[in-house]
Motif scaffolding. Structure first.
Motif, short mmCIF file in Angstrom:
data_model
loop_
_atom_site.label_atom_id
_atom_site.label_comp_id
_atom_site.label_asym_id
_atom_site.label_seq_id
_atom_site.Cartn_x
_atom_site.Cartn_y
_atom_site.Cartn_z
N VAL A 121 0.89 -1.30 -0.12
CA VAL A 121 -0.05 -0.15 -0.05
C VAL A 121 0.92 1.28 0.03
O VAL A 121 1.92 1.18 0.44
CB VAL A 121 -0.97 -0.07 1.25
CG1 VAL A 121 -2.05 -1.21 1.07
CG2 VAL A 121 -0.11 -0.07 2.43
N GLU A 122 0.29 2.35 -0.47
CA GLU A 122 1.05 3.73 -0.48
C GLU A 122 0.98 4.18 0.95
O GLU A 122 -0.17 4.06 1.73
CB GLU A 122 0.35 4.71 -1.37
CG GLU A 122 0.93 5.91 -1.39
CD GLU A 122 0.28 6.83 -2.45
OE1 GLU A 122 0.52 8.05 -2.44
OE2 GLU A 122 -0.75 6.54 -3.18
N MET A 123 1.86 4.71 1.55
CA MET A 123 1.94 5.35 2.91
C MET A 123 2.46 6.53 2.71
O MET A 123 3.16 7.26 2.08
CB MET A 123 3.13 4.42 3.69
CG MET A 123 2.66 3.00 3.90
SD MET A 123 4.13 2.08 4.74
CE MET A 123 4.03 0.35 3.77
N ARG A 124 2.15 7.56 4.02
CA ARG A 124 2.61 8.70 4.34
C ARG A 124 2.85 8.96 5.84
O ARG A 124 2.05 8.35 6.50
CB ARG A 124 1.73 9.85 3.50
CG ARG A 124 0.44 10.02 4.34
CD ARG A 124 -0.37 10.86 3.41
NE ARG A 124 -1.73 11.03 3.92
CZ ARG A 124 -2.81 11.98 3.55
NH1 ARG A 124 -2.40 12.39 2.42
NH2 ARG A 124 -3.87 11.90 3.90
N TRP A 125 3.58 9.71 6.16
CA TRP A 125 3.85 10.27 7.49
C TRP A 125 3.24 11.66 7.73
O TRP A 125 3.53 12.30 6.92
CB TRP A 125 5.44 10.14 7.76
CG TRP A 125 5.98 8.54 7.92
CD1 TRP A 125 6.37 7.90 7.13
CD2 TRP A 125 5.89 7.81 9.04
NE1 TRP A 125 6.93 6.69 7.12
CE2 TRP A 125 6.47 6.47 8.60
CE3 TRP A 125 5.25 7.76 10.21
CZ2 TRP A 125 6.69 5.23 9.30
CZ3 TRP A 125 5.50 6.74 11.00
CH2 TRP A 125 5.92 5.39 10.67
N VAL A 126 2.77 11.48 8.80
CA VAL A 126 2.22 12.98 9.22
C VAL A 126 2.76 13.52 10.57
O VAL A 126 2.49 12.61 11.57
CB VAL A 126 0.55 12.96 9.25
CG1 VAL A 126 0.16 14.14 9.85
CG2 VAL A 126 -0.13 12.40 8.08
N ASP A 127 3.51 14.60 10.51
CA ASP A 127 3.66 15.30 11.88
C ASP A 127 2.72 15.46 12.60
O ASP A 127 1.80 15.96 12.34
CB ASP A 127 4.69 16.42 11.65
CG ASP A 127 5.98 16.10 10.89
OD1 ASP A 127 6.56 15.03 10.98
OD2 ASP A 127 6.46 16.94 10.41
N THR A 128 3.02 15.09 14.07
CA THR A 128 1.81 15.40 15.00
C THR A 128 2.40 15.76 16.39
O THR A 128 3.63 15.72 16.59
CB THR A 128 0.82 14.13 15.06
OG1 THR A 128 -0.40 14.56 15.92
CG2 THR A 128 1.49 13.07 15.70
N TYR A 129 1.36 15.69 17.42
CA TYR A 129 1.82 16.24 18.82
C TYR A 129 1.36 15.06 19.73
O TYR A 129 0.34 14.96 19.76
CB TYR A 129 1.82 17.40 19.29
CG TYR A 129 1.85 17.81 20.75
CD1 TYR A 129 3.21 18.00 21.33
CD2 TYR A 129 0.53 17.64 21.70
CE1 TYR A 129 3.19 18.06 22.53
CE2 TYR A 129 0.73 17.85 22.85
CZ TYR A 129 2.16 17.99 23.25
OH TYR A 129 2.15 18.25 24.83
N PHE A 130 2.36 14.41 20.67
CA PHE A 130 2.18 13.82 21.84
C PHE A 130 2.79 14.19 22.99
O PHE A 130 4.02 14.62 22.97
CB PHE A 130 2.15 12.32 21.51
CG PHE A 130 1.49 11.44 20.72
CD1 PHE A 130 0.00 11.55 20.46
CD2 PHE A 130 2.07 11.03 19.56
CE1 PHE A 130 -0.56 11.05 19.44
CE2 PHE A 130 1.49 10.48 18.13
CZ PHE A 130 -0.02 10.73 18.21
#
Length: 428
Positions: free
Chosen positions: A241-250
């Motif tokens: 599958v195609e993937m992507r990384w998303v910056d976030t906050y924890f």
């Protein structure tokens, strides 16, 4: 640190390991709610006692009575319906979709990291407030600490909201581990939300010579290893599958990411992850290390992989559901065996300042159990006197049979009675 993909309050929830027998004595005390609590919700309302389906259970090798967990005490908001789910551990059933998915993830780690990750799937879900919140740097004023969101056994003990509640203790003795377990959160009622669900979290620690040999700084090394590991896991579960990384906050990782895959013409969030905050490692004695952690919700992924349309189905003992799945067979598509129509009932009332939708859902669940499919706000207004009215539509539907008009009407009558008496609202 474990993220619920069905309930994303956290990085998205051990008796035998962390809660010793003598510690359980505290469950017998009636600890008053501290005036310094950060709860933003009113104290849970008193419950009428009802005979439970079971009077005792065993969690992580420790036997507990119902009165240890469900109490007539102002600091306790654990209902009988939740007690009946404790100890069911769907993730340990090898022919159940949750167990099949857990084992498929184990298979990936065993194949790609032989004998590296220790596995824990029998840790007791009753943990301290410190373990559940403080140890993973959840801020003192975070909404998740409120009685509206979390099930409290007493003012200092909760049903874990995430498997990250065990991270600090495990870090003291283990460098690489996977934790799977049932987690508990007070939440809304619909096809993807349930007060009990299952999570898996993974943690991996590295040493200076590892990132030094790679010619990278510690954070860069951990982030690169993390992404490589989880991209491989996504391919193992979903294929090419195609993937992507998303910056976030924890609050417990920096940097933090979410992994999304393009699946069935939509972008799907698979998990949350990141490089562990150094403060967490220092508290566990890992002064010169760097680590990564990830968390995923098993129900959310299982619903996608097995085409399961309603989260309540996971809890059925009906053979028409359970017989469709086999050990080791990931992704068998669920075939619906019932198309019973829902029955809708509306209820309107004037709310008060202490009203919350989670409290309403707890009352409805307490009366109708898994026969309630959805509770949805369909109208609200405030009159000239400043009084606010809410109208909720309740959908009743059984996964196994047709409901009769008589039993639906009785359920709705009991719901109205309980909502009025327990939530102190005025019915319209």
């Amino acid at each position: 640190m474990a993220t619920s993909l069905a309930n994303t309050t956290f990085f998205s929830k051990t008796c035998s390991l962390f809660i010793h027998t003598n510690s359980l004595k505290r469950f017998a005390f009636r600890v008053p709610f501290s005036s310094t609590s950060t709860s933003t919700s009113p104290l849970p309302l008193q419950k009428k006692w009802r005979p439970p389906a079971a009077s005792a259970l065993e969690l992580g090798g420790v036997k507990m009575a119902k009165d240890d967990i469900v109490r007539d005490d102002p600091t306790n908001n654990v209902p009988d319906t939740i007690f009946t789910k404790l100890g069911m551990q769907l993730h340990k059933r090898n022919q159940h979709p949750i167990g099949i998915l857990k084992n498929a993830i184990y298979e990936y780690f065993d194949s790609n990291y032989p004998n590296k990750f220790n596995k824990f799937d029998d840790l007791c879900p009753i943990v301290s407030v410190k373990q559940n919140f403080d140890d993973v740097l959840v801020p003192a004023d975070h909404v998740s600490r409120s009685y509206n969101d979390t099930y409290y056994v007493d003012s200092q003990t909760v049903l874990r909201c995430h498997t990250s509640a065990h991270q600090a203790e495990l870090l003291k003795e283990h460098n690489h581990f996977l934790v799977t377990g049932d987690v508990y959160r007070r939440d809304s009622i619909d096809s993807t939300h349930y007060p009990v669900f299952h999570q898996m979290e993974g943690v991996s620690i590295f040493y200076p010579d590892e990132w030094g040999a790679a010619g990278l700084d510690a954070t860069e090394y951990a982030a690169k290893d993390l992404k490589r590991c989880l991209e491989g896991l996504a391919r193992h579960l979903f294929g090419a599958v195609e993937m992507r990384w998303v910056d976030t906050y924890f609050p417990f990782t920096n940097p933090s990411y979410e992994l999304e895959i393009f699946f069935k013409e939509n972008w799907l969030e698979v998990l949350g992850c990141g490089v562990t905050e150094q403060e967490i490692l220092k508290r566990s004695g890992k002064l010169n290390n760097v680590a990564w952690a990830f968390g995923l919700g098993l129900e959310r992924l299982a619903m996608v992989l097995f085409d399961i349309p309603d989260i309540r189905l996971f809890w059925l003992s009906d053979e028409r559901f359970t017989s469709q799945f086999s050990q080791g067979q990931l992704g068998i598509k669920f075939k619906p065996f019932s198309k019973y129509p829902p029955c809708y009932k509306d209820m309107s009332f004037w709310i008060n300042e202490s009203f919350t939708e989670n409290n309403l859902c707890e009352v409805v669940r307490g009366v109708a159990g898994d026969l309630v499919e959805e509770v949805r706000l369909i109208d609200n207004f405030t009159n000239k006197k400043g009084m606010t009215s809410h109208c909720y539509r309740i959908a009743y539907r059984s996964m196994e049979r047709s409901l009769t008009d008589e039993e639906i009407n009785e359920l709705q009558w009991n719901v109205r009675e309980q909502v009025q008496s327990k939530l102190n609202v005025v019915l319209r």
